[in-house]
Design an enzyme around this catalytic site. Structure first.
Site, mmCIF file in Angstrom:
data_model
loop_
_atom_site.group_PDB
_atom_site.id
_atom_site.type_symbol
_atom_site.label_atom_id
_atom_site.label_comp_id
_atom_site.label_asym_id
_atom_site.label_seq_id
_atom_site.Cartn_x
_atom_site.Cartn_y
_atom_site.Cartn_z
ATOM 1 C CD GLU A 121 -2.985 -0.796 6.999
ATOM 2 O OE1 GLU A 121 -3.990 -0.961 7.703
ATOM 3 O OE2 GLU A 121 -2.174 -1.713 6.738
ATOM 4 C CB SER A 122 0.088 2.778 1.139
ATOM 5 O OG SER A 122 -0.910 3.676 1.578
ATOM 6 C CB CYS A 151 -2.452 5.340 4.506
ATOM 7 S SG CYS A 151 -3.170 3.724 4.088
ATOM 8 C CB SER A 166 -4.487 0.043 -2.673
ATOM 9 O OG SER A 166 -4.627 0.760 -1.472
ATOM 10 C CG HIS A 179 -2.548 3.988 -2.029
ATOM 11 N ND1 HIS A 179 -2.617 2.622 -1.993
ATOM 12 C CD2 HIS A 179 -1.300 4.289 -2.451
ATOM 13 C CE1 HIS A 179 -1.452 2.118 -2.362
ATOM 14 N NE2 HIS A 179 -0.633 3.111 -2.655
#
Length: 378
Positions: free
Chosen positions: A82-83, A97, A244, A257
């Site tokens: 997540e990022s 995120c 990403s 992203h």
């Protein structure tokens, strides 16, 4: 080093209604004052001396994992499920995120910094309003909850909501020790960010998983590789969708992203690479995504802002380092035009939407403070 692992199917990014806007925490550190009984000083590598397994343990608290890493002589870049995370000797940027719990990692981050003789000096936290705030976990259910947590760890905190509370806006928190201005301006510090929504569905096709297309090909096909030619790039496409990337150029980074699903499309771009003018870069990003609306922020200390090209325009489109009129020429109107001045930093905030002549004139604010933290904000 480049190590990759498969993304867990249980991650929050598997949701069809995915929360693209990231929570972003930036921490600056300084050596802990030594006393007569403790002559230890922070190692030259600082935070970069921390082993990956230590960061992975910290990231478990955030509910994300490391996918891969790249680095150079200046910093390390971690591509996350997540990022991203960026680690300098005395600076760390963590952005996550989805339904990640970024602020749960603050105590562990401070503990890790202390292990290499560092203590926090400056704190920055920001995020756009959430699309699906009801899906967030504590302490991210509201900005006011986040501020309470941040205030419990840091001193001299101030919270701001920039933009329309009943529309897309930007939540910002800063806590800093009182420092001598000359010390702050020894190092150039600037962050340029674009948060884009309503992305063109046709342009999102490279960001859906396709076994016949590599992430490198997606980066090239979308022309992301042309944003900073010569940069070192680490990219990844998730199954069944999502993209990403981290890029390194000298002592700076840039990261993108993308949530391509049409019902919640979102893309973020961020860089700390110092330029005299960010207009051409902004135009390139807009051509990659063709958004219906976007937020643009440019924040820096006096040392970096003094080097920005001065753009003059009789209609007040000109900013230092940014010609907003050229952005409007692509078919956008300015809804919000806000300038905030902090103790050591200035923030330019613009919100632009697809042009509609029936909409009222833009809102312009030039102030040292904006709206206070409120429970209305998510």
């Amino acid at each position: 080093m480049d190590t990759r692992e498969t993304r867990s199917s249980s991650t929050s990014c598997s949701m069809s209604n995915f929360e693209g806007p990231e929570k972003v925490l930036e921490l600056w550190f300084a050596p802990v004052d030594s006393d007569a009984n403790d002559k230890k000083t922070a190692p030259e590598k600082g935070l970069r001396a921390i082993e990956r397994k230590v960061w992975e343990k910290m990231l478990n608290l955030v509910k994300c994992q490391v996918i891969s890493t790249i680095g150079n002589e200046h910093l390390d870049a971690y591509l996350l499920s997540e990022s991203s995370m960026f680690v300098y000797p005395r600076q760390l940027v963590l952005k996550t995120c989805g339904t990640t719990t970024l602020l749960e990692a603050v105590p562990e981050l401070l503990k890790i910094a202390k292990s290499v003789g560092l203590a926090v000096q400056d704190v920055f936290y920001n995020r756009q309003n959430f699309f699906f705030p009801d899906k967030q976990l504590h302490p991210h259910r509201s900005f006011s909850d986040e501020v309470k947590v941040l205030d419990s760890y840091f001193r001299n905190g101030s919270a701001y909501v920039v933009g329309k509370v009943n529309g897309n806006h930007w939540n910002f928190y800063n806590a800093e020790k009182k420092q001598i201005l000359s010390e702050i301006n020894k190092v150039e510090d600037v962050t340029f960010e674009m948060l884009l929504t309503g992305l063109n569905p046709k342009l999102m096709k490279p960001f859906y998983f396709n076994p016949q297309m590599t992430s490198k090909e997606a980066t090239s096909r979308s022309k992301i590789d042309l944003l900073f030619p010569g940069a070192k790039i680490d990219d990844f496409i998730f199954e069944p969708y999502g993209y990403s990337m981290n890029g390194l150029l000298g002592d700076g980074y840039f990261t993108i992203h993308i949530t391509p699903q049409e019902n919640c499309s979102f893309a973020s771009f961020e860089t700390n690479i110092v330029l005299e003018d960010y207009t051409d870069l902004a135009l390139k990003i807009l051509k990659v995504f063709h958004p219906k609306r976007f937020i643009l922020t440019l924040m820096g200390n006096r040392a970096s802002l003094s080097k920005l090209k001065k753009v003059r325009d009789e209609n007040d489109y000109g900013k230092s380092g940014l010609d907003a009129k050229r952005l409007c020429n692509l078919g956008f109107r300015i809804d919000d035009d806000i300038l905030l001045k902090f103790e050591h930093y200035d923030l330019v905030f613009l919100q632009l939407c697809e042009n509609d002549k029936s909409v009222a004139k833009k809102t312009t604010v030039n102030a040292k403070q904006c709206a206070k933290c409120t429970n209305m904000s998510t």
